[in-house]
Design a protein around this motif. Structure first.
Motif, PDB file in Angstrom:
ATOM      1  N   PRO A 125      -9.806-116.940  10.423  1.00  0.00           N
ATOM      2  CA  PRO A 125      -9.465-115.530  10.207  1.00  0.00           C
ATOM      3  C   PRO A 125      -9.496-115.146   8.737  1.00  0.00           C
ATOM      4  O   PRO A 125      -9.700-113.976   8.418  1.00  0.00           O
ATOM      5  CB  PRO A 125      -8.053-115.416  10.800  1.00  0.00           C
ATOM      6  CG  PRO A 125      -7.535-116.805  10.873  1.00  0.00           C
ATOM      7  CD  PRO A 125      -8.714-117.690  11.059  1.00  0.00           C
ATOM      8  N   GLU A 126      -9.357-116.140   7.851  1.00  0.00           N
ATOM      9  CA  GLU A 126      -9.380-115.844   6.411  1.00  0.00           C
ATOM     10  C   GLU A 126     -10.720-115.271   5.962  1.00  0.00           C
ATOM     11  O   GLU A 126     -10.825-114.631   4.923  1.00  0.00           O
ATOM     12  CB  GLU A 126      -9.030-117.098   5.606  1.00  0.00           C
ATOM     13  CG  GLU A 126     -10.073-118.215   5.643  1.00  0.00           C
ATOM     14  CD  GLU A 126      -9.982-119.123   6.880  1.00  0.00           C
ATOM     15  OE1 GLU A 126      -9.277-118.740   7.846  1.00  0.00           O
ATOM     16  OE2 GLU A 126     -10.617-120.202   6.879  1.00  0.00           O
ATOM     17  N   LEU A 127     -11.770-115.483   6.766  1.00  0.00           N
ATOM     18  CA  LEU A 127     -13.082-114.931   6.406  1.00  0.00           C
ATOM     19  C   LEU A 127     -13.156-113.438   6.687  1.00  0.00           C
ATOM     20  O   LEU A 127     -14.064-112.748   6.210  1.00  0.00           O
ATOM     21  CB  LEU A 127     -14.201-115.656   7.160  1.00  0.00           C
ATOM     22  CG  LEU A 127     -14.473-117.107   6.751  1.00  0.00           C
ATOM     23  CD1 LEU A 127     -15.537-117.732   7.666  1.00  0.00           C
ATOM     24  CD2 LEU A 127     -14.947-117.173   5.294  1.00  0.00           C
ATOM     25  N   GLU A 128     -12.254-112.933   7.492  1.00  0.00           N
ATOM     26  CA  GLU A 128     -12.201-111.506   7.830  1.00  0.00           C
ATOM     27  C   GLU A 128     -13.571-110.945   8.189  1.00  0.00           C
ATOM     28  O   GLU A 128     -14.020-109.927   7.644  1.00  0.00           O
ATOM     29  CB  GLU A 128     -11.587-110.719   6.667  1.00  0.00           C
ATOM     30  CG  GLU A 128     -10.142-111.115   6.425  1.00  0.00           C
ATOM     31  CD  GLU A 128      -9.415-110.151   5.502  1.00  0.00           C
ATOM     32  OE1 GLU A 128     -10.009-109.748   4.487  1.00  0.00           O
ATOM     33  OE2 GLU A 128      -8.279-109.769   5.835  1.00  0.00           O
ATOM     34  N   VAL A 129     -14.212-111.648   9.094  1.00  0.00           N
ATOM     35  CA  VAL A 129     -15.599-111.300   9.395  1.00  0.00           C
ATOM     36  C   VAL A 129     -15.737-109.871   9.938  1.00  0.00           C
ATOM     37  O   VAL A 129     -16.723-109.181   9.667  1.00  0.00           O
ATOM     38  CB  VAL A 129     -16.221-112.351  10.354  1.00  0.00           C
ATOM     39  CG1 VAL A 129     -15.488-112.374  11.686  1.00  0.00           C
ATOM     40  CG2 VAL A 129     -17.706-112.097  10.563  1.00  0.00           C
ATOM     41  N   PHE A 130     -14.745-109.423  10.680  1.00  0.00           N
ATOM     42  CA  PHE A 130     -14.862-108.064  11.230  1.00  0.00           C
ATOM     43  C   PHE A 130     -14.710-106.976  10.169  1.00  0.00           C
ATOM     44  O   PHE A 130     -15.006-105.822  10.415  1.00  0.00           O
ATOM     45  CB  PHE A 130     -13.872-107.851  12.385  1.00  0.00           C
ATOM     46  CG  PHE A 130     -14.317-108.507  13.650  1.00  0.00           C
ATOM     47  CD1 PHE A 130     -15.403-108.008  14.361  1.00  0.00           C
ATOM     48  CD2 PHE A 130     -13.677-109.643  14.137  1.00  0.00           C
ATOM     49  CE1 PHE A 130     -15.831-108.620  15.539  1.00  0.00           C
ATOM     50  CE2 PHE A 130     -14.105-110.260  15.307  1.00  0.00           C
ATOM     51  CZ  PHE A 130     -15.180-109.756  16.008  1.00  0.00           C
ATOM     52  N   LYS A 131     -14.205-107.375   9.003  1.00  0.00           N
ATOM     53  CA  LYS A 131     -14.119-106.392   7.923  1.00  0.00           C
ATOM     54  C   LYS A 131     -15.359-106.417   7.027  1.00  0.00           C
ATOM     55  O   LYS A 131     -15.507-105.575   6.135  1.00  0.00           O
ATOM     56  CB  LYS A 131     -12.871-106.663   7.074  1.00  0.00           C
ATOM     57  CG  LYS A 131     -11.597-106.367   7.830  1.00  0.00           C
ATOM     58  CD  LYS A 131     -10.407-106.299   6.914  1.00  0.00           C
ATOM     59  CE  LYS A 131      -9.146-105.973   7.702  1.00  0.00           C
ATOM     60  NZ  LYS A 131      -7.937-106.438   6.985  1.00  0.00           N
ATOM     61  N   PHE A 132     -16.207-107.407   7.249  1.00  0.00           N
ATOM     62  CA  PHE A 132     -17.402-107.581   6.417  1.00  0.00           C
ATOM     63  C   PHE A 132     -18.230-106.289   6.367  1.00  0.00           C
ATOM     64  O   PHE A 132     -18.462-105.646   7.384  1.00  0.00           O
ATOM     65  CB  PHE A 132     -18.239-108.735   6.987  1.00  0.00           C
ATOM     66  CG  PHE A 132     -19.428-109.114   6.145  1.00  0.00           C
ATOM     67  CD1 PHE A 132     -19.271-109.933   5.026  1.00  0.00           C
ATOM     68  CD2 PHE A 132     -20.702-108.647   6.450  1.00  0.00           C
ATOM     69  CE1 PHE A 132     -20.368-110.283   4.245  1.00  0.00           C
ATOM     70  CE2 PHE A 132     -21.800-108.993   5.670  1.00  0.00           C
ATOM     71  CZ  PHE A 132     -21.629-109.801   4.576  1.00  0.00           C
ATOM     72  N   LYS A 133     -18.664-105.937   5.190  1.00  0.00           N
ATOM     73  CA  LYS A 133     -19.516-104.751   4.965  1.00  0.00           C
ATOM     74  C   LYS A 133     -18.915-103.512   5.632  1.00  0.00           C
ATOM     75  O   LYS A 133     -19.576-102.839   6.429  1.00  0.00           O
ATOM     76  CB  LYS A 133     -20.933-105.029   5.494  1.00  0.00           C
ATOM     77  CG  LYS A 133     -21.986-104.075   4.933  1.00  0.00           C
ATOM     78  CD  LYS A 133     -23.401-104.468   5.368  1.00  0.00           C
ATOM     79  CE  LYS A 133     -24.390-103.431   4.886  1.00  0.00           C
ATOM     80  NZ  LYS A 133     -25.781-103.809   5.129  1.00  0.00           N
ATOM     81  N   ASP A 134     -17.649-103.296   5.284  1.00  0.00           N
ATOM     82  CA  ASP A 134     -16.959-102.110   5.812  1.00  0.00           C
ATOM     83  C   ASP A 134     -16.997-102.051   7.350  1.00  0.00           C
ATOM     84  O   ASP A 134     -17.349-101.031   7.938  1.00  0.00           O
ATOM     85  CB  ASP A 134     -17.579-100.834   5.195  1.00  0.00           C
ATOM     86  CG  ASP A 134     -16.655 -99.634   5.342  1.00  0.00           C
ATOM     87  OD1 ASP A 134     -15.451 -99.820   5.612  1.00  0.00           O
ATOM     88  OD2 ASP A 134     -17.159 -98.504   5.215  1.00  0.00           O
TER      89      ASP A 134
END
Lengths: 759, 759
Positions: B304-313
């Protein structure tokens, strides 16, 4: 040349009308007038109205039907009344306006009765008076194409439609009008109208045809409302002592009146077989069913002593059942003869038909499930009965079964056979010609899979009521292509249509039913013979649905035997619908298509590709509507395989550019076209998975083929082997047969047998 | 020649692999392993399983989804395990078998978790061990067509599919297996498998493309299950220090790796625009969406630390919304670039996508209505959330609006504009090329009416996974026809495709969005320019939906301006679907069709009929799916009108024989193609009533057309007159314009105006 022949036709009418004269009309038969109460008493009855009002708001399907009608009529009332001077063909403005008018008047009349709102009565009244003002001023319609031009419309047929509907409206507001008002309408409008479509157009009125059915009913309905026995007699029994030249034809090429029969009862007697099949085919049966049934309903209400629903062993009720069985899984009618695709039992005529058949028949609960699919009922006594039946949960599924429906008033002029199994519905035509709307396609077939047409009958070449396409009428390609044999899935000899494409010849003959046996789930067989399509040539086709595995569609076995005393060329087209996936044979696509022939429909086909058989089975695999099909056919060395497409010599884009595959056998007396058609697989564009994309058939071969027997062996990929043997000379289901093939003796009872060779 | 070029390609791979060497792989980045509990923890989580079990039997859509999966898997278990030696292309037996295997394993794993039944775990286990036995023995796949042949399948792409699904199955039975068993599977199967599709096929793995998305995700998913940071790093960031010749191409003609980017994040960064549009188009976005979203889901669960769903807005969540908006009223994706018709948001990839977007996004209640239409949910935490949302009645209609979606990773490489109004959906393409699946059709459009395609984009020339059609792969006609400009509804200059049909050139350029304005119900406008398709020629197209009456469909106004410094020939095709009803111009049908050209797609068109304009408006009226359409176009004297049909030079019947109408302007520097398309009427084959079968447009004319403004006046049958003025040089929505036409001064604000001339 066209206008010349029109002038000739007109001259004949004049001659004919002169031959006949008014004073020959017989004295009317006196009916005992059993007017049950006062108006309305035609379709709606006073008792019915009371009952309907009592149940208003309690029966959903009736209420919603009423709501739709009310909305429609209210909208028309808002738009205002318009009764234009007639000008256009079908699809054109004045045509559609007058059509809308009569439909709305009929509905407004009903609303007045049910809702007790004078707005509706006044609407009908005002419109009728507009017509009463206009009608006496009208010459015949300016458009000249019809053999019987109307006044409001280009043909008397549509004028008759108008009167059938308007008589109902008149009945509904009869008591709303003063005696004087009624007098004006009857003298200025209704009686002249009824006379015009009958005595002034005997070539239209006095015949056996869907046109004259409408004509008789139009006159008869109005006669019942007006209690006019002279008109009623004319409607029921035709214009008496009228001499019509038996060689005269209408503009569809049909005989006007070859046998001198006329009137409602003759129209009921003649075209219906004892099974209720209407000789013109289901598309026209649908069209005629409204006048037949609605007038029967009126007669039953006003002249119950005629027992019209019992006529010819209840043929009217049977006809509804027959018609419903002549529809595919989507409810669309099979295409036999002239027929437009997409017509279905959702049409309003069938709503009436189903309601009437239920109400006046034996309240067959299966009809309720059709009514439920139609999702509306007629706003009258019959519709109420159906609605109440649905509300009471009486409905049962209407299960369409394999059925053979005889043709001919005596039931002995061939038949149409429908074989059904799993998703497949096969329609096999071995009927009589079907009057002027008949096509020259004896022993043809069409195949539906899950309601989708897979092997198509082209239908008619017409865009009904679409004015920009030839005034919405029959296009010339209907004659030059759609009616021709090569447009159908049956054998053509020497590129000439059956009966030389001549109605005079075709209408003298019919095919003969040979075997129809559909009781077993494992195998259903229909077989028929045609000896007159070509002189010196006998055609015998046997089609079978054979189930090989429990959960897959059956295969379609097709054995088409041709025997002739002369050497001929035989073409068998397969009008598959869909995209070619694969063929087992190598074909050469032409650089540009060539026209396949010069006449008999061949001039409308392009040859796109050609192959020559090496004598092995050919396999033709295609995809349609996400299902895979394979046609495996026996061929002889040097048979031609032609991949063709409709569309040549079609200057106005009147034809659809659909494909077909033709197997051509040359220079031979006898021929055997043997094939198996499989519906074997599916494709999903959503999952992109192709299931069973290939044929399951390894091989098909003929082991014996002579006047007595045809024996066909087929082998599946899984090495299952079956032998089908058909007796070609005895259809007796009890006879015992023996046949030795490759030293094995086979014995069975009945006209055919299917033997499992693996056990 | 084909095999020669294949050998060349192979030689290049060998060279490339030599350039790269293992020791160049960087040290893996150390992740803080946040394995929330034990397995499953990839897609299903332990918490999720507990929650699902708790709700079993209480949430209908979840229960029915489970039931379907259970039935499917039980059936496969009954059929037994089969792991054949690979042999076939897509659609063929071994291909479909291995595909079915991985799908079933994934589902069986889920069932084991949810139903606690060892049968399912054992099934997965046994199958995995079969694969572990087979895999090490396999050479590359025997079919040679791919630039990156797999082992189980003919291309690494499908091998990657296998690993994406199998990793989920492995996660589900991870704890069911002994350590020793896991060791065998990982060493014998999973690690070699992951290495094969990555380091052994860098031309497949190390690029930005839907192929490498699958490759990265396959490696990444298995890395997460196995906690293998080396593999995870490779998946997320690509193989480091790998040199790939930037001119190399794959077998679709696309560059392998022009910019040196690779890995999951590069694949997420590059092809998605900030609006969530995927540059290959919706068909491939759908294909890529499963790995994108399912891996994001896994990363969110395990990293979760990668916050992939937040990537590129939050581009992943946006992409789901974009994709849903790129579907027609039936949910079928618009056809941009290579795309097969019929693919829709009912596909399983979109079930996952919608569930994930809802669960991990902001729980947009509109997504629930899509999920409800899909009628199933994923059997995991995300699916449960959706099912619970539906049960709680939270759903709201997903209303597709007019939308412009930018293309390019920075959102500055053109866009696709979708205009929606009433039943109409117009898709206007002014994007970048779209990688190797791009078509050469700048400024093309397609039109849908009530979900039916009316003016079509041909889509791809391929029958995906139908083996008998070229192994289910792209057919040569995809290159020779489907990708060419003339196959699309846009201008072709001198019979040469945009960018000379060269991917190298096309991929350097993009069209430019000019105006997109869709806030008003009365008029919605999209306008775009293309200056690079042809050197020395500028193309500018403006399309507008203009509503003239409240309860009818808007008209489609199309202004296509062409400006060149040279004299050229310009063709504008209209790929209408349906049957011609009527034309205002006289055309001559050829006796037999002729081929329209020799290359650039023209060799696949037949010329069927030809007309020469007298300089007046031409009207072209047709019927499709029971609706009437009219195309009214401004023409100049001597413009040619060509009625053509697809199908020439198609030796294997790979193309559909669809029609088109081409307007050809000759020998001119500048040209204006101006037209109005109306969806004006309906036909019912059941009632046989044609409503508004004719165009409502009397006349269309251009009053002014120069670099600054184009002014178009159109007059309806009812004499309503409108003037549309477009500014060609300023798209500023606030700028005030003044223009004098016929001595009348018009003044307005913004890039365009619509003026009612009657008031």
């Amino acid at each position: 040349m066209k206008s010349l022949s029109r002038i000739k036709v007109l001259a004949l009418w004049v001659a004919l009308i002169v031959v006949w004269s008014c004073k020959n009309e017989p004295k009317p038969q006196r009916f005992i007038l059993k007017t049950k109460g006062s108006h309305p008493n035609l379709i709606l009855t006073q008792e019915g109205v009371v009952k309907i009002k009592k149940h208003l708001g309690t029966i959903p399907i009736f209420d919603s039907s009423l709501e739709i009608v009310k909305k429609e009529v209210d909208n028309e009332i808002k738009n205002g009344i318009e009764v234009p001077v007639p000008k256009h063909y079908s699809g054109g403005y004045t045509h559609e306006r007058h059509k809308k008018n009569y439909i709305t008047m009929q509905k407004a009349g009903v609303l007045f009765q049910i809702l007790n709102d004078d707005v509706y009565a006044n609407y009908v009244k005002q419109m009728l008076f507009e017509y009463a003002k206009l009608y006496p001023t009208l010459p015949v319609h300016p458009k000249t194409r019809s053999y019987a031009r109307g006044k409001l419309f280009w043909q008397c047929l549509n004028d008759s439609n108008w009167l059938v509907y308007t008589s109902q409206a008149y009945d509904c507001i009869y008591n709303f009008l003063s005696k004087n008002e009624r007098e004006i309408l009857e003298q200025e409008l209704f009686k002249p109208f009824a006379n015009f479509i009958s005595i002034e157009n005997p070539q239209f009125f006095n015949r056996v045809h869907n046109h004259s059915t409408w004509g008789s009913v139009a006159v008869g309905m109005m006669a019942l409302v007006m209690d006019d026995d002279t008109l009623l007699n004319r409607a029921l029994y035709g214009i008496k002592n009228l001499k019509i030249d038996p060689t005269l034809k209408d503009n569809d090429g049909g005989f006007i009146n070859k046998h001198g029969k006329a009137g409602f009862f003759a129209n009921l007697e003649d075209p219906f077989s004892p099974d209720g099949y209407y000789t013109e085919g289901p598309y026209y049966q649908r069209y005629a069913s409204y006048p037949f049934l609605v007038f029967a309903q009126a007669l039953q209400n006003k002249k119950p002593e005629l027992e019209v629903f019992k006529f010819k062993d209840s043929v009217l009720i049977k006809s509804v059942n027959a018609l419903l069985n002549l529809s595919n899984a989507k409810g669309e009618f099979f295409l036999l003869n002239d027929a437009q695709k997409g017509m279905s039992y959702h049409t309003s005529a069938l709503v009436s038909a189903v309601d009437i058949a239920y109400h006046f028949g034996e309240q067959n609960p299966e009809l309720l499930s059709i009514a439920k699919q139609q999702n509306r009922v007629s706003l009258n006594d019959a519709g109420l009965t159906v609605a109440m039946g649905i509300k009471a949960g009486k409905e049962q599924p209407f299960i369409k079964k394999s059925i053979e429906l005889s043709d001919g008033s005596n039931g002995k002029q061939g038949a149409v056979g429908v074989l059904r199994s799993k998703d497949l519905e096969l329609v096999f035509k071995y009927t009589a010609h079907g009057l002027s709307h008949g096509h020259f396609d004896k022993l043809s077939f069409a195949l539906f899979d899950n309601g989708e047409e897979v092997v198509q009958d082209y239908g008619l070449a017409r865009f009904v009521n679409i004015e920009q396409k030839g005034g919405g009428n029959y296009l010339k390609e209907n004659t030059t292509f759609a009616k021709q044999t090569i447009a159908h899935n049956t054998v053509v000899q020497n590129k000439v249509s059956h009966f030389q494409g001549a109605y005079e010849i075709a209408s003298k003959h019919h095919s003969n039913a040979y075997v129809f046996s559909a009781d077993s789930d494992a195998i259903k067989v229909a077989s028929a013979k045609e000896f007159n399509a070509y002189s010196n040539t006998k055609l015998h086709r046997t089609m079978a649905l054979i189930t090989l595995e429990e959960d897959t569609n059956p295969i379609v076995l097709d054995i088409f035997r041709v025997e002739s005393s002369n050497k001929n060329q035989y073409d068998l087209p397969l009008y598959y619908l869909g995209q070619i996936m694969q063929t087992s044979f190598k074909y050469s696509k032409l650089d540009t298509p060539e026209v396949l022939g010069t006449n008999n429909g061949y001039q409308h086909l392009y040859k796109e590709a050609i192959a020559t058989s090496n004598g092995e089975n050919i396999k033709f695999n295609w995809l349609h509507s996400n299902r895979f099909y394979t046609y495996t056919a026996l061929t002889s060395k040097n048979d031609n395989i032609i991949m063709a497409r409709i569309g040549a010599n079609d200057p106005d884009y009147n034809l659809r550019n659909d494909p077909c595959l033709i197997i051509r056998k040359k220079d031979t007396e006898n021929a055997l076209f043997l094939s198996v058609l499989e519906s074997h697989g599916t494709y999903s564009p959503v999952s992109e998975i192709a299931n069973n994309a290939y044929s399951n058939l390894k091989d098909i071969r003929v082991l014996c083929n002579n006047n007595d027997y045809t024996a066909v062996e087929f082998t599946l990929i899984n090495n299952t082997q079956k032998l089908f043997i058909m007796s070609n000379s005895s259809s007796n289901l009890n006879r015992t047969h023996q046949l030795t093939i490759k030293s094995v003796k086979y014995q069975w009872e009945g006209a055919y047998t299917l033997i499992n060779l693996n056990t």
